[in-house]
Scaffold this motif. Structure first.
Motif, short mmCIF file in Angstrom:
data_model
loop_
_atom_site.label_atom_id
_atom_site.label_comp_id
_atom_site.label_asym_id
_atom_site.label_seq_id
_atom_site.Cartn_x
_atom_site.Cartn_y
_atom_site.Cartn_z
N PHE A 1 7.43 6.56 -2.97
CA PHE A 1 7.79 5.89 -1.72
C PHE A 1 9.25 6.14 -1.36
O PHE A 1 9.59 6.42 -0.20
CB PHE A 1 7.51 4.39 -1.85
CG PHE A 1 8.12 3.54 -0.78
CD1 PHE A 1 7.57 3.49 0.49
CD2 PHE A 1 9.25 2.77 -1.04
CE1 PHE A 1 8.13 2.69 1.49
CE2 PHE A 1 9.82 1.97 -0.05
CZ PHE A 1 9.25 1.93 1.21
N ASP B 1 0.81 -1.22 0.00
CA ASP B 1 0.00 0.00 0.00
C ASP B 1 0.84 1.27 0.00
O ASP B 1 0.42 2.30 -0.51
CB ASP B 1 -0.92 0.02 1.23
CG ASP B 1 -2.03 -1.03 1.14
OD1 ASP B 1 -2.32 -1.49 0.03
OD2 ASP B 1 -2.59 -1.36 2.19
N ASP B 2 2.04 1.21 0.60
CA ASP B 2 2.88 2.41 0.66
C ASP B 2 3.69 2.63 -0.60
O ASP B 2 4.44 3.60 -0.70
CB ASP B 2 3.81 2.36 1.88
CG ASP B 2 4.73 1.13 1.88
OD1 ASP B 2 4.81 0.41 0.86
OD2 ASP B 2 5.37 0.89 2.93
#
Length: 383
Positions: A106, A58-59
């Motif tokens: 990220f 998700d990150d």
């Protein structure tokens, strides 16, 4: 649920026969209508890319093991992005570019921890600078290159890089892979750094990285595989890094503990030695001095990077013919791919690593693009 696990079950079955339920999540993001595979490895590249994107967290990052998102690792993100971009180039599917952008974003959150003077400042992996340069070129977003310039190169010039804000470029080089069993990786760690510094127009730092590669080649040690690992990746890094900046000749390398490198004075000699280490089936082992190597010693990561290094060496040395070695290595890599698009780290192995899988995909998609030369140096890219 992972952010990019958008595999359509029908697509998954069509591409590589996996279970309809394996990635049964959202059914958007992939449209293969009219998609054809022109290159000999394009289908394998796209399959591998889907396998990689399905594991993205998700990150925007990835975990070390398969399908583990409890802690994404910054230092593996750049080479994984390179593999995802290879899948994008083979398919033009926007989901791959979206994945690469999320991963690059990220990486912008990678900082030093602790309580030193540099806590909270940017912390870059060895391939991050070059990867983010490519991301700016592809997206037009200078956020990536600005972060690298300000947080890495300007800090190195000022002697304020690192967790304690006390490192210049030479300090940084000296701190890379300094002791067994991983010291043989140092040329590999610096291989993309030298090209990245040229790309960002920091030629002085690039020269320091270049000398760092030569010094690290002199320190290679293949005398004992049990205590000094992965010397072939060190050779690979030397070929890749020196070819990256068109360094064809250099002072004699004195490497008493790696006789295959010892005495080399040219890129050609290093590349020829690398080719001599290739197995008849196209693979490369993880070490050059194994008493009785078996198939389990054939190493996917080493073979993938050998492909990329030899492609660059072929560009710089057009009178040579490394193409058979490159092609046989690609054939071996492609044959290792499994039905779900992934790759074991060695034949018959049960260990899977997303970084290594992406490096395999990147190698399959790698083609020679001759870097521009300006007055004997790599042309720096001002814009």
């Amino acid at each position: 649920m992972k952010r990019f696990s958008k595999l359509n079950g029908v697509l998954c079955a069509v591409l590589f026969g996996c279970s309809m339920a394996l990635y049964a999540t959202e059914k958007d993001g992939y449209d293969l209508t009219g998609l054809s595979f022109d290159g000999p490895y394009d289908e394998a590249i796209v399959n591998g890319g889907i396998h990689i994107v399905a594991q993205q967290c998700d990150d925007g990052g990835w975990g070390w093991p398969h399908n583990v998102c409890s802690s994404s690792a910054y230092n593996i993100t750049a080479p994984i992005i390179d593999g995802v971009l290879a899948a994008y180039d083979a398919s033009n599917l926007s989901v791959f570019m979206s994945s690469a952008v999320a991963a690059a974003d990220f990486n912008l959150n990678s900082t030093y921890g602790g309580s030193g003077a540099g806590a909270g400042s940017p912390k870059l992996g060895s391939q991050t600078a070059l990867n983010l340069w490519y991301m700016t070129q592809r997206t037009g977003d200078t956020t990536y290159t600005d972060w690298v310039k300000n947080g890495f190169y300007e800090a190195l010039l000022a002697g304020t890089y690192g967790g304690n804000a006390d490192m210049n470029a030479q300090d940084y080089i000296d701190a890379v892979r300094t002791s067994p069993p991983w010291q043989n990786l140092k040329p590999w760690e610096l291989a993309n750094q030298v090209l990245a510094a040229e790309r960002y127009c920091y030629q002085g730092i690039a020269g320091q990285f270049e000398q760092g590669i030569l010094d690290a080649l002199a320190n290679l040690d293949n005398t004992d595989p049990g205590t000094q690992y992965t010397d072939i990746l060190g050779v690979v890094g030397g070929v890749q890094g020196l070819a990256n900046v068109n360094r064809l000749t250099f002072p004699e390398i004195v490497a008493p503990n790696q006789l295959g490198v010892n005495g080399s004075t040219t890129l050609e000699e290093l590349a020829d030695y690398l080719v001599s280490l290739q197995n008849p089936n196209g693979s490369f082992n993880w070490h050059s001095n194994l008493a009785a190597p078996t198939a389990s010693d054939e190493d996917l990561q080493t073979t993938a990077y050998a492909v990329m290094a030899l492609i660059k060496a072929q560009e710089r040395l057009p009178a040579k013919n490394y193409l058979p070695a490159i092609e046989s290595a690609k054939v071996w890599i492609a044959a290792l791919q499994e039905n779900d698009g992934g790759f074991p780290s060695y034949p018959g192995g049960s260990y899977y690593n997303v970084e290594v899988e992406a490096e395999a995909v990147h190698a399959l998609g790698k083609e020679g693009v001759y870097d521009r030369i300006f007055k004997g140096q790599m042309e720096c890219y001002v814009n």
